[in-house]
Scaffold this motif. Structure first.
Motif, short mmCIF file in Angstrom:
data_model
loop_
_atom_site.label_atom_id
_atom_site.label_comp_id
_atom_site.label_asym_id
_atom_site.label_seq_id
_atom_site.Cartn_x
_atom_site.Cartn_y
_atom_site.Cartn_z
N LEU A 93 0.83 -1.20 0.00
CA LEU A 93 0.00 0.00 0.00
C LEU A 93 0.87 1.26 0.00
N LEU A 94 1.94 1.23 0.79
CA LEU A 94 2.88 2.35 0.80
C LEU A 94 3.49 2.54 -0.59
N SER A 95 3.88 1.44 -1.21
CA SER A 95 4.47 1.50 -2.54
C SER A 95 3.47 2.09 -3.55
N GLY A 96 2.23 1.65 -3.47
CA GLY A 96 1.20 2.19 -4.37
C GLY A 96 0.97 3.68 -4.14
N GLY A 97 1.00 4.09 -2.87
CA GLY A 97 0.84 5.51 -2.55
C GLY A 97 1.99 6.34 -3.11
N ILE A 98 3.19 5.80 -3.03
CA ILE A 98 4.36 6.49 -3.58
C ILE A 98 4.22 6.61 -5.10
N GLU A 99 3.75 5.56 -5.75
CA GLU A 99 3.54 5.58 -7.21
C GLU A 99 2.51 6.65 -7.58
N MET A 100 1.42 6.73 -6.82
CA MET A 100 0.39 7.73 -7.12
C MET A 100 0.91 9.14 -6.88
N LEU A 101 1.67 9.32 -5.80
CA LEU A 101 2.27 10.63 -5.53
C LEU A 101 3.20 11.03 -6.67
N ALA A 102 3.97 10.08 -7.16
CA ALA A 102 4.88 10.36 -8.28
C ALA A 102 4.11 10.80 -9.53
N ALA A 103 3.00 10.13 -9.80
CA ALA A 103 2.19 10.50 -10.96
C ALA A 103 1.64 11.93 -10.81
N PHE A 104 1.18 12.26 -9.61
CA PHE A 104 0.68 13.63 -9.38
C PHE A 104 1.80 14.65 -9.50
N LEU A 105 2.99 14.31 -9.02
CA LEU A 105 4.12 15.24 -9.14
C LEU A 105 4.52 15.45 -10.59
N MET A 106 4.47 14.37 -11.38
CA MET A 106 4.77 14.52 -12.82
C MET A 106 3.79 15.48 -13.48
N ILE A 107 2.53 15.35 -13.14
CA ILE A 107 1.52 16.25 -13.71
C ILE A 107 1.72 17.67 -13.20
N ARG A 108 2.04 17.79 -11.91
CA ARG A 108 2.22 19.11 -11.30
C ARG A 108 3.39 19.87 -11.93
#
Length: 91
Positions: free
Chosen positions: A17-32
């Motif tokens: 779950l932590l890994s998935g959260g990090i992946e989602m955060l990374a996707a949001f940062l890429m968009i940001r």
């Protein structure tokens, strides 16, 4: 009926779950940041985190099975994880 979860299973699931959260955060940062250069840096960071999560999760699972797995099978698990890491290693 009360179901008791094994500590190793809970730890492995929480790590994923932590890994998935990090992946989602990374996707949001890429968009940001909206630049290819920053997206590549973020993606490269994920390439470091992924194998680390794999090793830790596998280690927890093997530790949970330690009393039920023979030494020979334990060695096959280590060889298998090594093959996975070698296969995804960049040249």
């Amino acid at each position: 009926m009360i179901t008791f979860l094994e500590k190793a299973v809970v730890a492995m699931a929480l790590l994923r779950l932590l890994s998935g959260g990090i992946e989602m955060l990374a996707a949001f940062l890429m968009i940001r940041f909206n630049t290819v250069e920053k997206a590549l840096v973020i993606n490269s960071s994920l390439a470091l985190i992924g194998p680390l999560i794999l090793i830790i999760t596998t280690a927890i699972g093997v530790y949970g099975l330690a009393d039920r797995v023979s030494f020979g099978k334990f060695m096959w698990i280590i060889v298998g994880v090594g093959c996975i890491l070698y296969g995804v290693k960049g040249d």
